[in-house]
Design a protein around this motif. Structure first.
Motif, PDB file in Angstrom:
ATOM      1  N   PRO A 174      38.470  49.672  42.087  1.00 18.77           N
ATOM      2  CA  PRO A 174      38.690  48.298  41.525  1.00 18.77           C
ATOM      3  C   PRO A 174      37.704  47.638  43.011  1.00 18.77           C
ATOM      4  O   PRO A 174      37.562  47.839  43.744  1.00 18.77           O
ATOM      5  N   ASP A 175      37.908  46.624  42.276  1.00 21.90           N
ATOM      6  CA  ASP A 175      36.223  45.831  43.571  1.00 21.90           C
ATOM      7  C   ASP A 175      37.367  45.680  45.063  1.00 21.90           C
ATOM      8  O   ASP A 175      38.442  44.814  44.770  1.00 21.90           O
ATOM      9  N   VAL A 176      37.124  45.933  46.373  1.00 23.04           N
ATOM     10  CA  VAL A 176      37.808  45.606  47.218  1.00 23.04           C
ATOM     11  C   VAL A 176      37.398  44.653  47.911  1.00 23.04           C
ATOM     12  O   VAL A 176      38.223  44.002  48.672  1.00 23.04           O
ATOM     13  N   GLU A 177      36.543  43.532  47.349  1.00 24.03           N
ATOM     14  CA  GLU A 177      36.209  42.205  48.016  1.00 24.03           C
ATOM     15  C   GLU A 177      36.789  41.139  47.254  1.00 24.03           C
ATOM     16  O   GLU A 177      36.662  39.660  47.327  1.00 24.03           O
ATOM     17  N   THR A 178      37.981  41.588  46.414  1.00 23.73           N
ATOM     18  CA  THR A 178      39.070  40.526  45.664  1.00 23.73           C
ATOM     19  C   THR A 178      39.640  39.659  45.701  1.00 23.73           C
ATOM     20  O   THR A 178      40.255  38.582  46.140  1.00 23.73           O
ATOM     21  N   GLY A 179      39.808  40.331  47.486  1.00 28.15           N
ATOM     22  CA  GLY A 179      40.945  39.812  47.825  1.00 28.15           C
ATOM     23  C   GLY A 179      42.382  39.919  47.330  1.00 28.15           C
ATOM     24  O   GLY A 179      43.790  39.546  48.181  1.00 28.15           O
ATOM     25  N   ASP A 180      42.637  40.883  46.696  1.00 27.48           N
ATOM     26  CA  ASP A 180      44.008  40.814  45.822  1.00 27.48           C
ATOM     27  C   ASP A 180      44.312  41.636  47.064  1.00 27.48           C
ATOM     28  O   ASP A 180      44.166  42.851  47.423  1.00 27.48           O
ATOM     29  N   LEU A 181      46.325  42.733  46.573  1.00 25.91           N
ATOM     30  CA  LEU A 181      46.246  43.673  46.572  1.00 25.91           C
ATOM     31  C   LEU A 181      45.572  45.398  46.283  1.00 25.91           C
ATOM     32  O   LEU A 181      45.378  45.129  45.228  1.00 25.91           O
ATOM     33  N   LEU A 182      45.331  45.838  46.825  1.00 27.63           N
ATOM     34  CA  LEU A 182      45.164  47.745  47.054  1.00 27.63           C
ATOM     35  C   LEU A 182      46.633  48.442  46.434  1.00 27.63           C
ATOM     36  O   LEU A 182      47.092  48.443  47.077  1.00 27.63           O
ATOM     37  N   VAL A 183      46.629  48.847  45.468  1.00 21.14           N
ATOM     38  CA  VAL A 183      47.886  49.248  45.178  1.00 21.14           C
ATOM     39  C   VAL A 183      47.007  51.048  44.293  1.00 21.14           C
ATOM     40  O   VAL A 183      46.112  50.377  43.223  1.00 21.14           O
ATOM     41  N   GLU A 184      48.203  52.216  44.491  1.00 19.42           N
ATOM     42  CA  GLU A 184      47.874  53.497  44.378  1.00 19.42           C
ATOM     43  C   GLU A 184      48.992  53.430  43.506  1.00 19.42           C
ATOM     44  O   GLU A 184      50.095  53.537  43.424  1.00 19.42           O
ATOM     45  N   GLY A 185      48.671  53.523  42.193  1.00 21.02           N
ATOM     46  CA  GLY A 185      49.704  54.028  41.050  1.00 21.02           C
ATOM     47  C   GLY A 185      50.344  54.883  41.084  1.00 21.02           C
ATOM     48  O   GLY A 185      49.750  56.061  41.481  1.00 21.02           O
ATOM     49  N   LEU A 186      51.233  54.996  40.543  1.00 23.50           N
ATOM     50  CA  LEU A 186      52.751  55.934  40.370  1.00 23.50           C
ATOM     51  C   LEU A 186      52.533  56.641  39.304  1.00 23.50           C
ATOM     52  O   LEU A 186      53.297  57.606  38.510  1.00 23.50           O
ATOM     53  N   ALA A 187      53.379  55.294  38.030  1.00 21.26           N
ATOM     54  CA  ALA A 187      53.741  55.558  37.325  1.00 21.26           C
ATOM     55  C   ALA A 187      53.581  54.742  36.063  1.00 21.26           C
ATOM     56  O   ALA A 187      53.335  53.326  36.140  1.00 21.26           O
ATOM     57  N   LEU A 188      53.258  55.346  34.728  1.00 24.98           N
ATOM     58  CA  LEU A 188      53.199  53.540  33.680  1.00 24.98           C
ATOM     59  C   LEU A 188      54.029  53.954  32.337  1.00 24.98           C
ATOM     60  O   LEU A 188      53.970  54.917  32.340  1.00 24.98           O
ATOM     61  N   GLY A 189      54.874  52.926  32.087  1.00 27.44           N
ATOM     62  CA  GLY A 189      55.734  53.572  30.759  1.00 27.44           C
ATOM     63  C   GLY A 189      54.408  53.162  29.202  1.00 27.44           C
ATOM     64  O   GLY A 189      53.508  52.218  29.373  1.00 27.44           O
ATOM     65  N   VAL A 190      55.200  53.740  28.744  1.00 26.96           N
ATOM     66  CA  VAL A 190      54.855  53.971  27.247  1.00 26.96           C
ATOM     67  C   VAL A 190      55.424  53.061  26.068  1.00 26.96           C
ATOM     68  O   VAL A 190      56.932  53.782  26.242  1.00 26.96           O
ATOM     69  N   CYS A 191      55.211  51.743  25.577  1.00 20.02           N
ATOM     70  CA  CYS A 191      55.667  51.500  24.805  1.00 20.02           C
ATOM     71  C   CYS A 191      55.389  51.675  23.174  1.00 20.02           C
ATOM     72  O   CYS A 191      54.920  51.391  23.194  1.00 20.02           O
ATOM     73  N   GLY A 192      56.140  50.501  22.151  1.00 28.15           N
ATOM     74  CA  GLY A 192      54.998  50.294  21.277  1.00 28.15           C
ATOM     75  C   GLY A 192      53.933  49.882  20.957  1.00 28.15           C
ATOM     76  O   GLY A 192      53.437  50.054  20.325  1.00 28.15           O
ATOM     77  N   THR A 193      54.214  48.352  21.534  1.00 26.83           N
ATOM     78  CA  THR A 193      52.603  47.771  21.904  1.00 26.83           C
ATOM     79  C   THR A 193      51.110  49.186  22.726  1.00 26.83           C
ATOM     80  O   THR A 193      50.479  49.022  22.009  1.00 26.83           O
ATOM     81  N   ASP A 194      52.158  50.022  23.766  1.00 30.27           N
ATOM     82  CA  ASP A 194      50.586  50.517  23.910  1.00 30.27           C
ATOM     83  C   ASP A 194      50.977  51.600  22.193  1.00 30.27           C
ATOM     84  O   ASP A 194      49.292  51.795  22.150  1.00 30.27           O
ATOM     85  N   LYS A 195      51.031  52.071  22.216  1.00 29.54           N
ATOM     86  CA  LYS A 195      50.965  52.543  20.947  1.00 29.54           C
ATOM     87  C   LYS A 195      49.998  52.366  19.791  1.00 29.54           C
ATOM     88  O   LYS A 195      49.677  52.737  19.497  1.00 29.54           O
ATOM     89  N   GLU A 196      50.871  51.059  18.694  1.00 32.51           N
ATOM     90  CA  GLU A 196      50.199  50.203  18.382  1.00 32.51           C
ATOM     91  C   GLU A 196      47.804  50.601  18.926  1.00 32.51           C
ATOM     92  O   GLU A 196      47.396  50.233  18.030  1.00 32.51           O
ATOM     93  N   ILE A 197      48.036  49.683  19.889  1.00 32.38           N
ATOM     94  CA  ILE A 197      46.542  49.554  20.829  1.00 32.38           C
ATOM     95  C   ILE A 197      45.696  51.154  20.301  1.00 32.38           C
ATOM     96  O   ILE A 197      44.538  51.266  20.198  1.00 32.38           O
ATOM     97  N   ALA A 198      46.886  52.208  20.719  1.00 31.79           N
ATOM     98  CA  ALA A 198      46.187  53.287  21.044  1.00 31.79           C
ATOM     99  C   ALA A 198      45.666  53.647  19.084  1.00 31.79           C
ATOM    100  O   ALA A 198      44.885  54.785  18.827  1.00 31.79           O
ATOM    101  N   ARG A 199      46.207  52.790  18.322  1.00 32.43           N
ATOM    102  CA  ARG A 199      46.200  53.345  16.404  1.00 32.43           C
ATOM    103  C   ARG A 199      45.111  52.229  16.126  1.00 32.43           C
ATOM    104  O   ARG A 199      44.249  52.330  15.362  1.00 32.43           O
ATOM    105  N   GLY A 200      44.484  51.303  16.620  1.00 30.15           N
ATOM    106  CA  GLY A 200      43.906  50.596  16.864  1.00 30.15           C
ATOM    107  C   GLY A 200      44.499  49.301  15.843  1.00 30.15           C
ATOM    108  O   GLY A 200      43.442  48.489  15.633  1.00 30.15           O
ATOM    109  N   GLU A 201      45.307  49.401  16.260  1.00 32.18           N
ATOM    110  CA  GLU A 201      46.359  47.833  15.160  1.00 32.18           C
ATOM    111  C   GLU A 201      46.059  46.579  15.781  1.00 32.18           C
ATOM    112  O   GLU A 201      46.057  45.229  15.543  1.00 32.18           O
TER     113      GLU A 201
END
Length: 353
Positions: free
Chosen positions: A22-49
């Motif tokens: 990510p762009d270091v010049e944005t002025g936003d928080l820089l966050v190290e990702g730890l975990a990501l939940g998977v739900c039905g919406t993610d699965k719909e996106i993965a199926r192209g729906e």
């Protein structure tokens, strides 16, 4: 850096790939990702729906159920390196509509909102991500192992708020709650009901696996009989419905107590037809002052409510909701179903998975 990506509109395109940091010049928080939940919406996106990448490019970085640790924070932003945070999913539309202009972007009227990992904005499924300080929410550091449940908790925090606001139009002292379904959203809804001191009942079809025990250990009652039978016995004052199953919706709706409030949080599949006694449903709603309402997404207020609810919850119980953890290097496995799954989480292993 590595990220979980998908080519929107294309089934089976979920990949762990290299993307620019990510762009270091944005002025936003820089966050190290730890975990990501998977739900039905993610699965719909993965199926192209469903889903759309940022305008003018593919792929989309997936992930809206985030958890990360602040690596860099601008001076005076209210966050410090090491803080445990989640990123808010939705952003208000740029017009904005009246609701978005007042911070109620979960109630957007014109549909021009954007959503991280879903609609026109990259998500949080990467080793590093940026988020505006105004759209980050801090979590109790003790929640590191379960804080990824924050976003689904916001959904039911809003649902409960909506129920209570509707009930407040007249005297309202609910006693009995029926939650239909026993997935993570439903179990978190039940948890918030128990925290309110209510008599909570959860209905699901399964009789094996972790769900019945999770409900019992929460202090609620588990049912697996048909929805119309359970609702008729209980006559619940409040129903939180998250299955999206049309038959369950209407069977339950017909058997609430007088002045019952039913909140729908599950999205039904279009094209399925039921035979419904529309006159009977109308009669019950009118003569008993019942209310049926829909609720989706959450705003910053609900994120703070969810953070408070998780901080008060039993962490061992919350940990049992997460029945499978998959490293980012094998993220595609998180999109396959297992009979014992309640909540599947991808660990952002930063090259060690």
């Amino acid at each position: 850096m590595r990220a979980l990506t998908v080519e929107t509109g294309r089934n089976g395109s979920v990949r762990t790939t290299e993307v620019p940091e990510p762009d270091v010049e944005t002025g936003d928080l820089l966050v190290e990702g730890l975990a990501l939940g998977v739900c039905g919406t993610d699965k719909e996106i993965a199926r192209g729906e469903y889903g759309s990448a940022p305008p003018g490019r593919e792929p989309l970085v997936l992930g809206h159920e985030s958890l990360g640790r602040v690596r860099h924070a601008p001076d005076g932003c209210g966050f410090s390196p090491g803080d445990l945070v989640v990123g808010v999913v939705r952003r208000p539309d740029p017009v904005p509509c009246g609701a978005c202009a007042r911070g109620e972007f979960d109630m957007c009227r014109n549909g021009r909102y954007t959503e991280r990992g879903i609609k026109d904005l990259d998500g949080y499924g990467s080793e590093l991500w940026r988020v505006e300080p105004d759209y980050a929410v801090a979590l109790d550091p003790a929640l590191e192992q379960v804080g990824v449940l924050m976003e689904p908790t916001t959904i039911v925090a809003k649902a409960w708020e909506q129920v209570e606001r509707v009930g407040a139009r007249a005297w309202f002292e609910p006693r009995r709650v029926l939650v239909t379904g026993a997935g993570p959203i439903e179990l978190l809804a039940a948890m918030l009901g128990v925290q309110r001191g209510l008599d909570v009942h959860v209905l699901d079809r399964v009789t094996e696996g972790p769900k019945p025990g999770l409900v019992t250990d929460l202090g609620a009652t588990y049912h697996h009989d048909p929805a119309d039978e359970v609702a008729a016995r209980l006559e619940p004052d409040v129903v939180i419905e998250a299955t999206g199953a049309g038959q369950v919706v209407f069977d339950t709706m017909a058997h609430t107590a007088a002045y019952g409030v039913m909140c729908l949080t599950g999205v039904s599949t279009a094209g399925r037809h039921l035979s419904v006694d529309a006159g009977g449903v109308n009669r019950e709603l009118v003569l008993e002052n019942d209310v049926v309402l829909g609720s989706v997404n959450a705003n910053l207020r609900h994120y703070r409510q969810a953070a408070d609810a998780l901080a008060k919850a039993d962490r061992d119980w919350l940990g049992r909701l997460i029945t499978r953890r998959v490293p980012l290097s094998r993220a595609a496995e998180a999109f396959t179903s297992d009979s014992g799954d309640v909540k599947v989480v991808i660990t952002i292993d930063n090259g060690n998975g």
